[in-house]
Design a protein around this motif. Structure first.
Motif, PDB file in Angstrom:
ATOM      1  N   GLY A 195       0.813  -1.202   0.000  1.00  0.00           N
ATOM      2  CA  GLY A 195       0.000   0.000   0.000  1.00  0.00           C
ATOM      3  C   GLY A 195       0.852   1.260   0.000  1.00  0.00           C
ATOM      4  O   GLY A 195       0.513   2.247  -0.653  1.00  0.00           O
ATOM      5  N   GLY A 252       0.586   0.989  -4.015  1.00  0.00           N
ATOM      6  CA  GLY A 252      -0.868   0.889  -4.029  1.00  0.00           C
ATOM      7  C   GLY A 252      -1.535   2.237  -3.806  1.00  0.00           C
ATOM      8  O   GLY A 252      -2.641   2.495  -4.296  1.00  0.00           O
ATOM      9  N   GLU A 304      -4.904   4.014  -5.559  1.00  0.00           N
ATOM     10  CA  GLU A 304      -6.052   4.488  -4.762  1.00  0.00           C
ATOM     11  C   GLU A 304      -6.356   5.944  -5.084  1.00  0.00           C
ATOM     12  O   GLU A 304      -7.521   6.350  -5.156  1.00  0.00           O
ATOM     13  CB  GLU A 304      -5.754   4.307  -3.273  1.00  0.00           C
ATOM     14  CG  GLU A 304      -5.997   2.874  -2.832  1.00  0.00           C
ATOM     15  CD  GLU A 304      -5.768   2.654  -1.358  1.00  0.00           C
ATOM     16  OE1 GLU A 304      -5.782   3.633  -0.604  1.00  0.00           O
ATOM     17  OE2 GLU A 304      -5.567   1.490  -0.988  1.00  0.00           O
ATOM     18  N   THR A 312      -2.029  -5.592  -4.339  1.00  0.00           N
ATOM     19  CA  THR A 312      -2.154  -4.836  -5.589  1.00  0.00           C
ATOM     20  C   THR A 312      -2.136  -5.750  -6.813  1.00  0.00           C
ATOM     21  O   THR A 312      -2.683  -5.402  -7.856  1.00  0.00           O
ATOM     22  CB  THR A 312      -1.019  -3.790  -5.668  1.00  0.00           C
ATOM     23  OG1 THR A 312      -1.078  -3.003  -4.478  1.00  0.00           O
ATOM     24  CG2 THR A 312      -1.145  -2.890  -6.860  1.00  0.00           C
TER      25      THR A 312
END
Lengths: 313, 247
Positions: B87, B111, B115, B194
């Motif tokens: 992330g 990630g 997002e 991911t």
């Protein structure tokens, strides 16, 4: 009159003391600085420049290492010079030319007003021998790397007071060190003041700090002696000389891995690939930018490197 | 029983391992990690990993790099290079040369970048892969900065590219960014939540020119590696590295 002479990289401190002045390595105050420099590439040079220009560093003149260090230092040194501070530019020869370095030392001596106290050469030489003994102590696991590093890094200026500095190095504790891996730290010194302590927390015993070791191994008792010794300053010369020197030190110190500290926007970062090819050790490259406590992302890298070395062993 | 607990920046995962067999696994959001621990679970059996590894119950805590190496080798014993897309960062682990690199100074290969893009389009991040597959045409997106890439996305929409084409471009930019960290090898193993995004996998295959392998349940591989840690497996190639570097 004793002046405080700012130095931007390695300048023989014995010469400055022999000329009756006190050196102040302007880099040594950078790790504790909380300034946010404007117009910044490398934080080391940008911060000492700002500290001088804002009057936070009380120096009477500045010696800029303009050959054998970096162009950032050369430009930031000129910014300081434009403010009116007396500034001298010192050039190490790339080809280790003895006569050239001697002429540079002569010129520096002239800037400093000439040698007044020949005995200071011998006194500083004695201090450096103590530095080498300290170095041996940590290589033999009898001193913590964090303690030894904090002393060795100050050998560039002896904290502007060699007598008090001698007292400090005499009191570095003898401590039996326990660790999981022996590490060499190459490149410019980390900008994080707690770096060595953090490495110790992960079982990494740093037995070689490349640049501080230059501070204690080079010296001399007159200009000729200084020129003969300092022409071998590895940071200023061809990289193959530096690789050979480092390889020799790594073998002597029986290291398990190498950490290459690089500084954001520093040209030495470009050397990383070369070291990876020519130093046959597990290799970790880390990069720092502004000073402060060692960042968590960097700690993760050190911890993972430690785990990797332990598993390999 | 060995328990691997991976509490990362975005999600928390648990793997229960008995006789080297996975008997249970679960994924929740990081803030709900406590839901993963049943009463009766002995802390002595837990090996933790991930950003919060030292903040959760554990007997031993290991970095994601060691955990990923162990977890991947469980499924793919001859793995060469692992790319763990998390992330907040992306880790490249070169098992052949005992080296690793971590990208965390820029969001463009993490990630978080995806997002950000999904947030801009007001769509769930899980739908990016499906939208990617609807087109073969890409809007070129700058691959150097995740934040500036958003303004570039807007420019490309203004220039007439569709949302799908812009998403295609985002995935390519993402893959280019990560590819800079990956050594040239025949096979690359992708792990992390991911890689559930098929658009990323497609872009990586094309840009790397290597075989891309994804182990079963790529999101729980690090938790699996943590669970395996008690078995003292050797994740790194234990050979004389002196033979590997040029002189």
């Amino acid at each position: 009159m004793t002046d405080t002479i700012g130095i931007t990289a390695l300048i023989p401190p014995e010469l400055i003391y022999a000329c009756g002045h006190r050196p102040l390595d302007v880099n040594n105050v950078v790790p504790e600085s909380s300034l946010s420099p404007r117009s910044k590439l490398c934080a080391w040079t940008a911060l000492w420049r700002e500290l001088i220009l804002t009057g936070s560093l009380d120096i009477d003149s500045l010696v800029v290492v303009a050959g054998g260090d970096c162009h950032n230092a050369l430009v930031d040194g000129q910014k300081v010079a434009l403010s009116g501070l007396p500034t001298h530019y010192f050039f190490y020869p790339f080809d280790t030319n003895l006569r050239y370095l001697y002429s540079q030392l002569e010129s520096l001596e002239g800037f400093l007003g000439g040698i007044k106290d020949q005995e200071m050469f011998k006194y500083i030489c004695g201090l450096k021998k103590k530095g080498l003994a300290l170095e041996k102590q940590r290589v033999n696991d009898n001193a913590r790397a964090s303690d030894v590093f904090s002393a060795l890094i100050c050998f560039s200026d002896m904290q502007s007071n060699p007598y008090e500095f001698e007292n400090l190095i005499d009191n570095i504790p003898h401590t039996e060190v326990e660790y999981s891996s022996r590490i060499a730290l190459i490149g410019v010194p980390p900008i994080y003041p707690d770096f060595h302590k953090v490495a110790e927390e992960f079982g990494l015993h740093i037995v070689y700090d490349e640049l501080p070791y230059e501070f204690i191994r080079l010296g001399g008792n007159d200009l000729q002696g200084l020129a003969k010794s300092y022409k071998n300053y590895s940071f200023a010369g061809p990289i193959n000389n530096r690789i050979n020197f480092i390889n020799n030190e790594l073998q002597k110190r029986r290291v398990d891995g190498v950490i290459h500290y690089t500084q954001f926007a520093c040209h030495h970062t470009l050397e990383d690939e070369i070291f990876r090819d020519y130093l046959d050790y597990p290799f970790l490259t880390v990069q720092g930018d502004l000073p402060g406590p060692t960042p968590e992302q960097l700690k993760l890298r050190l911890e993972a490197f430690s785990e990797m070395l332990e598993i390999m062993a | 029983m060995n328990i691997g607990l991976d509490v990362g920046s975005t999600t928390a995962k648990i793997v229960l391992l008995d006789n080297n067999e996975v008997i249970r696994s679960k994924v929740v959001s990081s803030h709900n990690w406590k839901e993963l621990l049943d009463t009766g679970m002995d802390e002595y059996n837990i090996v933790s990993t991930g950003y919060f590894r030292k903040k959760v119950p554990h007997n031993a805590a290991i970095t994601e790099i060691t955990a990923a190496s162990l977890g991947v080798r469980y499924h793919i014993p001859d793995a060469q290079v692992i790319v763990d897309i998390g992330g907040q960062d992306t880790k490249v682990i070169d098992l052949l040369n005992n080296r690793f690199m971590i990208n965390d100074k820029c969001s463009a290969g993490t990630g978080a970048f995806l997002e950000l893009a999904a947030h801009y389009f007001n769509i769930p991040v899980e739908s990016l892969g499906r939208l990617h597959s609807r087109t073969q045409r890409s809007a070129q997106i700058n691959n150097t900065c995740g934040v500036f890439a958003i303004s570039e996305m807007i420019s490309q929409l203004v220039a007439g590219y569709t949302m799908e084409e812009v998403i295609h471009g985002i995935h390519e930019a993402f893959a280019h960014r990560i590819a800079q960290m990956i050594p040239p090898v025949e096979q690359v193993v992708l792990i992390g939540g991911t890689v559930l995004n098929t658009g990323i996998v497609d872009a990586m295959e094309i840009i790397l020119g290597s075989t891309v392998v994804i182990p079963p349940n790529p999101q729980i591989v690090n938790a699996l590696g943590a669970a395996l840690y008690k078995n003292k497996s050797i994740p790194f190639k234990n050979t004389d590295i002196l033979e590997q570097n040029p002189r």
